[in-house]
Design an enzyme around this catalytic site. Structure first.
Site, PDB file in Angstrom:
ATOM      1  N   TYR A  75      12.417  -2.727 -71.143  1.00 27.88           N
ATOM      2  CA  TYR A  75      11.500  -2.003 -70.249  1.00 27.88           C
ATOM      3  C   TYR A  75      10.236  -1.561 -70.996  1.00 27.88           C
ATOM      4  O   TYR A  75       9.237  -1.203 -70.377  1.00 27.88           O
ATOM      5  CB  TYR A  75      12.165  -0.777 -69.610  1.00 27.88           C
ATOM      6  CG  TYR A  75      13.401  -1.064 -68.775  1.00 27.88           C
ATOM      7  CD1 TYR A  75      13.744  -2.364 -68.409  1.00 27.88           C
ATOM      8  CD2 TYR A  75      14.216  -0.037 -68.332  1.00 27.88           C
ATOM      9  CE1 TYR A  75      14.883  -2.620 -67.663  1.00 27.88           C
ATOM     10  CE2 TYR A  75      15.355  -0.289 -67.577  1.00 27.88           C
ATOM     11  CZ  TYR A  75      15.685  -1.586 -67.252  1.00 27.88           C
ATOM     12  OH  TYR A  75      16.812  -1.835 -66.512  1.00 27.88           O
TER      13      TYR A  75
ATOM     14  N   ASP B  65      18.430   6.137 -67.444  1.00 29.33           N
ATOM     15  CA  ASP B  65      18.815   4.746 -67.718  1.00 29.33           C
ATOM     16  C   ASP B  65      17.567   3.951 -68.092  1.00 29.33           C
ATOM     17  O   ASP B  65      16.691   3.717 -67.257  1.00 29.33           O
ATOM     18  CB  ASP B  65      19.468   4.129 -66.469  1.00 29.33           C
ATOM     19  CG  ASP B  65      19.960   2.711 -66.729  1.00 29.33           C
ATOM     20  OD1 ASP B  65      21.115   2.555 -67.149  1.00 29.33           O
ATOM     21  OD2 ASP B  65      19.164   1.764 -66.528  1.00 29.33           O
TER      22      ASP B  65
ATOM     23  N   HIS C 204      22.727  -6.292 -71.891  1.00 29.73           N
ATOM     24  CA  HIS C 204      21.935  -6.281 -70.657  1.00 29.73           C
ATOM     25  C   HIS C 204      22.322  -7.398 -69.678  1.00 29.73           C
ATOM     26  O   HIS C 204      22.408  -7.185 -68.482  1.00 29.73           O
ATOM     27  CB  HIS C 204      20.441  -6.367 -71.026  1.00 29.73           C
ATOM     28  CG  HIS C 204      19.522  -5.779 -70.004  1.00 29.73           C
ATOM     29  ND1 HIS C 204      18.377  -5.082 -70.334  1.00 29.73           N
ATOM     30  CD2 HIS C 204      19.565  -5.775 -68.646  1.00 29.73           C
ATOM     31  CE1 HIS C 204      17.763  -4.690 -69.229  1.00 29.73           C
ATOM     32  NE2 HIS C 204      18.459  -5.102 -68.195  1.00 29.73           N
TER      33      HIS C 204
HETATM   34  P1  NAD Z   1      15.730   0.773 -56.720  1.00 29.59           P
HETATM   35  O1  NAD Z   1      16.666   0.147 -55.761  1.00 29.59           O
HETATM   36  O2  NAD Z   1      16.044   2.109 -57.318  1.00 29.59           O
HETATM   37  O3  NAD Z   1      14.351   0.779 -55.967  1.00 29.59           O
HETATM   38  C1  NAD Z   1      13.230   1.403 -56.490  1.00 29.59           C
HETATM   39  C2  NAD Z   1      12.149   1.378 -55.419  1.00 29.59           C
HETATM   40  O4  NAD Z   1      12.603   2.116 -54.275  1.00 29.59           O
HETATM   41  C3  NAD Z   1      10.924   2.128 -55.945  1.00 29.59           C
HETATM   42  O5  NAD Z   1       9.972   1.200 -56.362  1.00 29.59           O
HETATM   43  C4  NAD Z   1      10.449   2.928 -54.764  1.00 29.59           C
HETATM   44  O6  NAD Z   1       9.347   2.274 -54.192  1.00 29.59           O
HETATM   45  C5  NAD Z   1      11.566   2.902 -53.766  1.00 29.59           C
HETATM   46  N1  NAD Z   1      12.052   4.282 -53.521  1.00 29.59           N
HETATM   47  C6  NAD Z   1      12.673   5.095 -54.411  1.00 29.59           C
HETATM   48  N2  NAD Z   1      12.984   6.268 -53.827  1.00 29.59           N
HETATM   49  C7  NAD Z   1      12.557   6.198 -52.562  1.00 29.59           C
HETATM   50  C8  NAD Z   1      12.594   7.101 -51.470  1.00 29.59           C
HETATM   51  N3  NAD Z   1      13.156   8.310 -51.581  1.00 29.59           N
HETATM   52  N4  NAD Z   1      12.054   6.705 -50.301  1.00 29.59           N
HETATM   53  C9  NAD Z   1      11.513   5.485 -50.169  1.00 29.59           C
HETATM   54  N5  NAD Z   1      11.440   4.577 -51.162  1.00 29.59           N
HETATM   55  C10 NAD Z   1      11.963   4.936 -52.357  1.00 29.59           C
HETATM   56  O7  NAD Z   1      15.455  -0.307 -57.884  1.00 29.59           O
HETATM   57  P2  NAD Z   1      15.472  -0.372 -59.443  1.00 29.59           P
HETATM   58  O8  NAD Z   1      14.484   0.540 -60.037  1.00 29.59           O
HETATM   59  O9  NAD Z   1      15.352  -1.798 -59.782  1.00 29.59           O
HETATM   60  O10 NAD Z   1      16.947   0.110 -59.852  1.00 29.59           O
HETATM   61  C11 NAD Z   1      17.248   1.399 -60.362  1.00 29.59           C
HETATM   62  C12 NAD Z   1      17.472   1.362 -61.852  1.00 29.59           C
HETATM   63  O11 NAD Z   1      18.491   0.403 -62.181  1.00 29.59           O
HETATM   64  C13 NAD Z   1      16.269   0.850 -62.652  1.00 29.59           C
HETATM   65  O12 NAD Z   1      15.222   1.761 -62.734  1.00 29.59           O
HETATM   66  C14 NAD Z   1      16.927   0.517 -63.964  1.00 29.59           C
HETATM   67  O13 NAD Z   1      17.194   1.692 -64.705  1.00 29.59           O
HETATM   68  C15 NAD Z   1      18.220  -0.114 -63.493  1.00 29.59           C
HETATM   69  N6  NAD Z   1      18.122  -1.606 -63.419  1.00 29.59           N
HETATM   70  C16 NAD Z   1      18.942  -2.337 -64.224  1.00 29.59           C
HETATM   71  C17 NAD Z   1      18.924  -3.713 -64.185  1.00 29.59           C
HETATM   72  C18 NAD Z   1      19.861  -4.493 -65.051  1.00 29.59           C
HETATM   73  O14 NAD Z   1      19.720  -5.723 -65.146  1.00 29.59           O
HETATM   74  N7  NAD Z   1      20.814  -3.846 -65.688  1.00 29.59           N
HETATM   75  C19 NAD Z   1      18.040  -4.392 -63.315  1.00 29.59           C
HETATM   76  C20 NAD Z   1      17.196  -3.633 -62.500  1.00 29.59           C
HETATM   77  C21 NAD Z   1      17.262  -2.247 -62.564  1.00 29.59           C
END
Ligand code: NAD
Length: 276
Positions: free
Chosen positions: A50, A45, A108
């Site tokens: 990004y 994704d 988005h």
């Molecule tokens: P997330 O909730 O996946 O959190 C990511 C954070 O969690 C990382 O920085 C890491 O430090 C921590 N983490 C990950 N795995 C872990 C583990 N096993 N143990 C401990 N900590 C851990 O947040 P995200 O990246 O914002 O969301 C996931 C995806 O959603 C994004 O990468 C993106 O592709 C999508 N997204 C979309 C929008 C939108 O507006 N459509 C907004 C934000 C994110």
């Protein structure tokens, strides 16, 4: 392990667990996505905003994995909403990804203040008809935004990608989406690390009971609710850990306890007000 797939309302299927690349440094994206593909993820994704579609594309090309085994999502940024601007944005995303089509293209954010999401939705319908994307959907859409696009176009988005984690469980949108056949994708599934989700007893206890990490327990909670989820991590160890979630199942009591963490607590922008 083959990732379970969810059937979308257009008849296609999507791997329920994927890898998200929000805030993955463009310089490191190829390496990190290559790690994810090696671990076994087949669903990535990304989004134009990004700034890392080139790295995603390089990792895909280097992997040698057949295109039809991969599921790639990217998103139309707010400033490109419209007709020709959206067509051009999609072409640029495809060029950066090195692909002739994506599997899923999303608006988005609705940006209701711009009032161009309906026009953009019609453009996505055309991009789908032209074969540039297999499926079309939206992100950060609230029920009134969904009702408007469905009512005006007659096309039901395949997915709505929304902020969703235990403290912000989004029940009203999930119920509405289920009634319309819209699949829900969770962004920020781990709360983006912005609150102590992993220390909350409902999560910590479930993790301990199954000998897994709290992150794995939360990912399981999403999966067992039928939500599509793509946690992000830069660390290969955590990337592998987050994919290793098919060897245990939360009990109904554990699911209910995690459901009980919902406080309507948003960690990101409110789509009704966001002017990103
Ligand atoms: P997330 O909730 O996946 O959190 C990511 C954070 O969690 C990382 O920085 C890491 O430090 C921590 N983490 C990950 N795995 C872990 C583990 N096993 N143990 C401990 N900590 C851990 O947040 P995200 O990246 O914002 O969301 C996931 C995806 O959603 C994004 O990468 C993106 O592709 C999508 N997204 C979309 C929008 C939108 O507006 N459509 C907004 C934000 C994110």
């Amino acid at each position: 392990m083959t990732t379970p797939r969810i059937t979308l309302n257009d008849g296609t299927t999507i791997p329920q667990l994927g890898f998200g690349v929000f805030r993955v440094d463009p310089e490191e994206t190829e390496r990190i996505v290559s790690d994810a593909l090696e671990v076994g993820y087949r669903h990535i994704d990304t989004a134009a905003i990004y700034g890392n579609e080139i790295g995603v594309g390089r990792a895909i090309a280097a992997s040698g994995i057949p295109r039809d085994e991969l599921y790639i999502t990217t998103k139309l940024w707010n400033s490109d909403q419209g007709t020709q601007s959206a067509i051009d944005a999609m072409d640029l995303s495809l060029e950066k990804l090195g692909l002739d089509h994506v599997d899923l293209y999303l608006i988005h954010w609705p940006r209701p203040d711009l009032d161009r999401y309906l026009e953009s939705w019609h453009t996505l319908e055309q991009l789908k008809a032209d074969g540039k994307t297999t499926s079309i959907g939206v992100s950060n859409f609230h029920i009134p935004h969904l009702e408007r696009v469905i009512g005006e176009s007659g096309t039901v988005p395949a997915v709505d990608q929304i902020e969703l984690h235990p403290a912000f469980a989004q029940r009203p949108i999930r119920e509405y989406a289920a009634s319309k056949g819209i699949a829900i994708e969770a962004w920020g599934p781990l709360g983006q690390g912005k609150y102590d989700l992993f220390g909350m007893p409902a999560v910590a206890d479930a993790a301990r009971a199954h000998g897994v990490s709290p992150a794995q327990a939360v990912i399981r909670w999403h999966l067992q609710h039928g939500i599509i989820v793509f946690p992000k991590s830069n660390s290969r160890e955590r990337i592998a850990q987050n994919f290793d979630v098919f060897g245990f199942e939360l009990t109904a009591a554990e699911m209910a306890a995690i459901d009980g963490l919902d406080q309507g607590m948003r960690v990101g922008s409110n789509p009704d007000e966001a002017t990103l």
